[in-house]
Write a protein that holds these residues in place. Sequence first.
Motif, short mmCIF file in Angstrom:
data_model
loop_
_atom_site.label_atom_id
_atom_site.label_comp_id
_atom_site.label_asym_id
_atom_site.label_seq_id
_atom_site.Cartn_x
_atom_site.Cartn_y
_atom_site.Cartn_z
N THR A 14 22.58 -19.45 1.45
CA THR A 14 22.84 -18.17 2.29
C THR A 14 23.80 -18.68 3.42
O THR A 14 23.46 -19.47 4.16
CB THR A 14 21.24 -17.64 2.69
N LYS A 15 24.78 -17.90 3.48
CA LYS A 15 25.58 -18.28 4.58
C LYS A 15 25.18 -17.96 5.88
O LYS A 15 24.33 -16.86 6.02
CB LYS A 15 27.00 -17.23 4.24
N GLY A 16 25.52 -18.59 6.78
CA GLY A 16 24.82 -18.64 7.98
C GLY A 16 23.55 -19.19 8.42
O GLY A 16 23.25 -19.33 9.51
N GLY A 17 23.02 -19.45 7.37
CA GLY A 17 21.75 -20.20 7.50
C GLY A 17 20.72 -19.09 8.09
O GLY A 17 20.79 -18.02 8.05
N ARG A 18 19.46 -19.61 8.46
CA ARG A 18 18.49 -18.87 9.11
C ARG A 18 17.81 -19.34 10.30
O ARG A 18 17.52 -20.74 10.38
CB ARG A 18 17.68 -18.41 7.98
N TYR A 19 17.81 -18.65 11.40
CA TYR A 19 16.93 -19.06 12.63
C TYR A 19 15.58 -19.03 12.31
O TYR A 19 15.07 -17.89 11.83
CB TYR A 19 17.56 -18.35 13.82
N LEU A 20 14.84 -19.88 12.86
CA LEU A 20 13.33 -19.49 12.67
C LEU A 20 12.81 -18.40 13.35
O LEU A 20 11.48 -17.90 13.09
CB LEU A 20 12.53 -20.92 12.81
N ASP A 21 13.64 -18.01 14.69
CA ASP A 21 12.85 -16.90 15.17
C ASP A 21 14.08 -16.01 15.58
O ASP A 21 15.11 -16.14 16.48
CB ASP A 21 12.64 -17.43 16.61
N PRO A 22 14.58 -15.21 14.51
CA PRO A 22 15.95 -14.83 14.61
C PRO A 22 16.48 -13.64 15.58
O PRO A 22 17.26 -13.72 16.01
CB PRO A 22 16.10 -13.67 13.10
N GLU A 23 15.44 -13.06 16.21
CA GLU A 23 15.76 -12.02 17.06
C GLU A 23 15.85 -12.88 18.81
O GLU A 23 16.57 -12.43 19.27
CB GLU A 23 14.56 -11.04 17.51
N ALA A 24 15.05 -13.95 18.78
CA ALA A 24 15.11 -14.60 19.98
C ALA A 24 16.53 -15.33 19.99
O ALA A 24 17.19 -15.51 20.91
CB ALA A 24 13.95 -15.72 20.16
N ALA A 25 17.10 -15.90 18.68
CA ALA A 25 18.38 -16.69 18.39
C ALA A 25 19.55 -15.45 18.87
O ALA A 25 20.39 -15.90 19.57
CB ALA A 25 18.39 -17.18 17.22
N ALA A 26 19.42 -14.43 18.37
CA ALA A 26 20.45 -13.42 18.58
C ALA A 26 20.69 -13.11 20.14
O ALA A 26 21.73 -13.01 20.65
CB ALA A 26 20.22 -12.17 17.66
N ALA A 27 19.51 -12.77 20.72
CA ALA A 27 19.64 -12.59 22.17
C ALA A 27 20.12 -13.77 23.08
O ALA A 27 20.99 -13.51 23.96
CB ALA A 27 18.30 -12.11 22.76
N ALA A 28 19.82 -14.97 22.55
CA ALA A 28 20.08 -16.40 23.32
C ALA A 28 21.59 -16.35 22.97
O ALA A 28 22.35 -17.04 23.98
CB ALA A 28 19.32 -17.36 22.92
N ALA A 29 22.00 -16.31 21.72
CA ALA A 29 23.47 -16.40 21.45
C ALA A 29 24.34 -15.23 22.34
O ALA A 29 25.36 -15.82 22.60
CB ALA A 29 23.65 -16.33 19.96
N ALA A 30 23.66 -14.17 22.43
CA ALA A 30 24.54 -13.21 23.12
C ALA A 30 24.74 -13.66 24.69
O ALA A 30 25.99 -13.56 25.07
CB ALA A 30 23.87 -11.87 22.96
N ALA A 31 23.88 -14.40 25.15
CA ALA A 31 23.91 -14.83 26.53
C ALA A 31 24.88 -15.94 26.53
O ALA A 31 25.40 -16.05 27.75
CB ALA A 31 22.33 -15.24 27.06
N VAL A 32 24.89 -17.02 25.72
CA VAL A 32 25.89 -17.92 25.64
C VAL A 32 27.10 -17.23 25.76
O VAL A 32 28.18 -17.84 26.48
CB VAL A 32 25.56 -18.68 24.37
N ALA A 33 27.53 -16.23 24.88
CA ALA A 33 28.81 -15.37 24.71
C ALA A 33 29.31 -14.90 26.19
O ALA A 33 30.50 -15.15 26.48
CB ALA A 33 28.76 -14.37 23.64
N ASN A 34 28.23 -14.59 26.84
CA ASN A 34 28.54 -13.74 28.30
C ASN A 34 28.82 -14.82 29.36
O ASN A 34 28.69 -14.19 30.53
CB ASN A 34 27.49 -12.74 28.36
N GLN A 35 28.45 -16.13 29.18
CA GLN A 35 28.65 -17.03 30.17
C GLN A 35 29.83 -16.66 31.06
O GLN A 35 30.99 -16.57 30.56
CB GLN A 35 28.36 -18.44 29.82
N GLY A 36 29.66 -16.86 32.30
CA GLY A 36 30.95 -16.63 33.08
C GLY A 36 30.89 -15.38 33.75
O GLY A 36 31.89 -15.40 34.75
N ARG A 37 30.26 -14.35 33.17
CA ARG A 37 30.34 -12.94 33.59
C ARG A 37 29.16 -12.49 34.68
O ARG A 37 28.39 -13.41 34.48
CB ARG A 37 30.53 -12.10 32.45
#
Length: 248
Positions: free
Chosen positions: A225-248
């Motif tokens: 499966t492309k992209g693999g899977r996070y074991l807690d997908p919702e928490a991972a999506a929220a945390a990844a968005a926070a990484v994207a927004n660093q500096g702002r």
Amino acid sequence: MTSTLVLLRHGESEWNAKNLFTGWVDVQLTDKGRGEAVRGGEQLVEAGILPTVVHTSLQRRAINTAALALDAADRHWIPVRRSWRLNERHYGALQGKDKKQTLDQYGEEQFMLWRRSFDVPPPALADDDQYSQVGDPRYADLGDEMPRTECLKDVIARLVPYWESGIVPDLRAGHTVLVAAHGNSLRAIVKHLDGISDEDIAGLNIPTGMPLVYELDDETLQPVTKGGRYLDPEAAAAAAAAVANQGR
Ligand SMILES: O=C(O)[C@@H](CO)OP(=O)(O)O
């Protein structure tokens, strides 16, 4: 049949918490980061995924994350392999700089080119800079390969040889492989595995301390499966968005 690969970015580091560009500077985990690492190990147990070998960078935030996660999973005893090729991207002259101040000083476009473009490295770090790794004994054997700055393309160039010579043999031997590394070195592995384009990789961010599990076809070592899977997908999506927004 498939082989299992688990990618784990280190837990929050002291410089993640301070919002500083880190790269090859060898900073510690925070208490929150240590907790994330333990939780990552617990998630592996809950999912029934028990690593049989671990690969880490030479940096303590990844080394300590692996130790804490494996201890929580009662797998602290498995074989360990380490390589500088799994280190974080060398962030050049940005190492030690505040992300918000850098954004304000250079503007959004340049800031994001340095953070997420495929092939634009930051300016090189001077060898006499307080955050230089020149003279660090762990890198004594690197010679001309010792980076002074890197873009993601450079990380892929130094990481893929280790993927082929260090990690693939363990997968082929039937190991469940844990790779404990860094935001940008793991982005390099994900790009390589999933065949993500040079443009699209800019949008991929990896959260701290959350196991990302890939099942790989035994023959081709391509992800089932492309992209693999996070074991807690919702928490991972929220945390990844926070990484994207660093500096702002
Ligand atoms: O500072 C760094 O080394 C990295 C990871 O923390 O930052 P960024 O996500 O901005 O590439």
